[in-house]
Write an enzyme that holds these catalytic residues in place. Structure first.
Site, PDB file in Angstrom:
ATOM      1  N   LYS B  77      42.753  30.040   4.213  1.00 41.07           N
ATOM      2  CA  LYS B  77      43.427  28.829   3.725  1.00 41.07           C
ATOM      3  C   LYS B  77      44.539  28.447   4.701  1.00 41.07           C
ATOM      4  CE  LYS B  77      45.514  27.065  -0.580  1.00 41.07           C
ATOM      5  NZ  LYS B  77      45.884  27.422  -1.969  1.00 41.07           N
ATOM      6  N   SER B 152      44.115  24.440  -5.508  1.00 35.08           N
ATOM      7  CA  SER B 152      44.344  23.916  -4.185  1.00 35.08           C
ATOM      8  C   SER B 152      43.510  24.576  -3.083  1.00 35.08           C
ATOM      9  CB  SER B 152      45.823  24.047  -3.832  1.00 35.08           C
ATOM     10  OG  SER B 152      46.180  25.411  -3.750  1.00 35.08           O
ATOM     11  N   SER B 176      44.956  28.237  -8.368  1.00 33.50           N
ATOM     12  CA  SER B 176      44.420  27.657  -7.130  1.00 33.50           C
ATOM     13  C   SER B 176      43.333  28.463  -6.429  1.00 33.50           C
ATOM     14  CB  SER B 176      45.554  27.386  -6.142  1.00 33.50           C
ATOM     15  OG  SER B 176      46.238  26.211  -6.499  1.00 33.50           O
TER      16      SER B 176
END
Lengths: 101, 489
Positions: B77, B152, B176
């Site tokens: 990420k 996210s 997330s």
């Protein structure tokens, strides 16, 4: 929608957070924040008078370490990230607006 | 090479046998990921050059037959710091930021010989549930390109679901990792708070944030958690608890396990397909010899409200560091220092980040602290107490991961409140700091994946993996792959 937060309050909060909102953005954010704050009205249903607040959930309390400086020798890479550099230093505008002198 | 329907052990075997070198594997995997990019948009950066250089090093050293992760391609990420590789956190504020260090989790993975092929798209500073608040691009759900991948960690989840990589790291502050895992039909684990170091994770809400793995299956997930867990002297909240081998007892089954099914998680607002999938999952566990009983978590319903005070408060403090001075975006033509701060922040942050900074600043301000921040922190205690009570009698709690399957791109953009309610079932675990994992548990009528969330006591990820593995072995949801990525549903 009830006004849970006013435009003036939003403007004030924005300035505390070093944000500026345009004429168009101010009512937009005020509406949205007011709407979101509706969520918090449910708190009134909950009695927390004998309840201690929780601020963290770590199992580590007061972790100590030696207070020693450490040189990572990364000056160059750090300066490469800076938007404006002069003489190996990061340059910023002056604190006082010189154009108004 | 498309990695749909492969697992880490199989790839490892090909590497050990010399059927493929790490360099060939990396080259093929990147080629496939690049092809998928046009459709999915999972990556902000693909590090082709560095990845191939790393793979060559692994080949030179030789694949370690005892280390399943050696030479395995992964994705990270974009809020995890990667030395000399662009790290944006999905924000214009960090559009050009190249960190000088690797995050601890990044270093741990690379020390084990995994190859990071790229940085995945995400909601700006991890604030969002659809990856649409990213300043970089829109990511699409591989199961249906008109749907969001969740967020996210939407880029990480989409990359795994599309077969780009077998594993990716994400971060989870209010869901997330678990929510996008659920939306993409894969496995996503948020470990216990303190299990994994946060050093080098760009901070959003420090008392909630945890890094964790997203994978195609439960066993691979446990392998990844083995790799990234443990105390780190750079993160004072990382725990010094012993890290077990999470794969060791994973196959021991759920016979005799007591599982709680909270009635509050199957009520109003829960999609009927989702509810049915979870009730069926409960029956699967009963057939496998577990006891599943209804339990109650009465204060969980205040979780979203309390979260949207505490997390933005912490965020408003954490994001003060972005001032346009030392790195990242700096506004042009600022006449003085104050204007430089204000213009850089106003131009560099997107709307969702601004909303949360303002919400947090307001909650912490003098007149609101007691009514908002303190009250929310007290409610956090009540949520923790609810969990404690249930875990006195039960080993696990099972719930849907999300109230609905993935929604359409653009559908919830104008309504932050609706977007926030997507996290209602995942937030309580972050409030309490307990571990939670989403595993594939079915499909909606229109073919979108549904996830089941398993929650356990602090530091008992082992029970979650055990139950997740048992469920996976007795169902076939995890074997389905998105047709549009070349898989067969």
């Amino acid at each position: 929608m009830s006004n849970r937060i006013t435009k003036e309050q939003v403007e004030h909060v924005a300035s505390l957070a070093k944000l500026e909102l345009s004429e168009k953005q101010l009512p937009y954010f005020t509406d949205q924040l007011s709407n979101i704050m509706g969520l918090f009205e449910s708190f009134e249903e909950v009695d927390t008078s004998d309840i201690e607040p929780t601020f963290n959930v770590t199992d580590q309390i007061n972790t100590m370490r030696e207070d020693v400086a450490d040189n990572w020798n990364e000056k160059e890479s750090l300066l490469q990230n800076a938007p404006d550099v002069a003489d190996d230093l990061i340059r910023t505008p002056t604190i006082i607006d010189e154009s108004e002198d | 090479m498309n990695l749909l329907n492969k697992n880490i052990a199989e790839i490892h075997e090909s590497l050990v046998n010399g059927d493929i070198t790490a360099e060939q594997l990396t080259t093929e995997v990147i080629k496939n990921a690049k092809n998928n990019e046009d459709k999915i948009g999972a990556f902000i950066t693909i590090n082709e050059e560095q990845a191939i250089a790393e793979a060559k090093k692994v080949d030179e050293k030789g694949i370690d037959p005892d280390n399943l992760l050696s030479g395995i391609p992964v994705a990270l990420k974009d809020n995890l710091l990667t030395k000399d590789i662009l790290t944006t956190a999905g924000s214009k504020m960090l559009y050009n930021f190249k960190p000088i260090i690797d995050a601890t989790v990044v270093k741990k993975l690379s020390d084990l010989g995994t190859i990071s092929i790229g940085k995945t798209n995400m909601d700006e500073f991890a604030m969002g549930g659809s990856t649409e608040t990213s300043a970089m691009k829109i990511t699409k759900n591989p199961w249906n390109l008109t749907k969001v991948p969740g967020g996210s960690s939407g880029g990480s989840a989409a990359a795994v679901a599309a077969g780009d990589v077998l594993a990716a790291l994400g971060s989870d502050t209010g869901g997330s990792i678990r929510q996008p895992a659920s939306f993409n039909g894969i496995v996503g684990m948020k470990p216990t708070y303190g299990r994994v170091s946060r050093w080098g994770l760009i901070a959003f809400a420090s008392s909630f944030d945890q890094v964790g793995p997203l994978t195609k299956n439960v066993y691979d997930n446990a392998l990844l958690l083995n790799a990234i867990s443990g105390h780190d002297e750079h993160d004072m909240t990382s725990s010094d608890q012993k890290v077990p081998d999470f794969t060791k007892n994973i196959k021991s089954g759920v016979k005799g396990m007591k599982i709680g099914l909270p009635k509050e998680y199957l009520g109003e607002g829960i999609d009927e397909d989702v509810k049915q999938a979870i009730l069926k999952a409960a029956d699967v566990y009963r057939e496998l010899g577990a006891e599943v009983e209804e339990v109650s978590l009465p204060h969980n319903k205040y979780g979203v409200a309390a979260y949207y005070i505490i997390a933005p408060s912490e965020a408003s403090s954490n994001l003060q560091r972005f001032d346009g001075i030392r790195y990242g975006y700096r506004a042009k033509d600022a006449k003085n220092l104050e204007e430089l701060y204000v213009k850089s922040r106003s131009e560099g942050f997107g709307d969702e980040v601004k909303r949360r900074i303002m919400l947090g600043t307001y909650s912490l301000s003098a007149g609101s602290y007691d009514a908002y921040f303190k009250k929310a922190a007290e409610i956090r205690t009540l949520i923790i107490n609810d969990f404690k009570k249930v875990f006195n009698d039960y080993d696990l709690i099972m719930t849907p991961t999300t109230p609905t399957p993935a929604f359409g791109i653009g559908e919830e953009n104008d309504d932050p409140l609706t977007m926030y309610m997507n996290d209602a079932l995942t937030i309580p675990a972050n409030m309490a700091g307990i571990p939670g994992m989403s595993v594939p548990a079915g499909f909606s009528k229109d073919g979108m994946p549904i996830g089941m969330q398993l929650l356990a006591r602090h530091f008992d990820e082992e029970s979650i993996y055990k139950a997740g593995y048992a469920f996976e072995q007795n169902t076939d949801f995890h074997t389905k792959t998105p047709k549009m990525m070349g898989g067969e549903k």
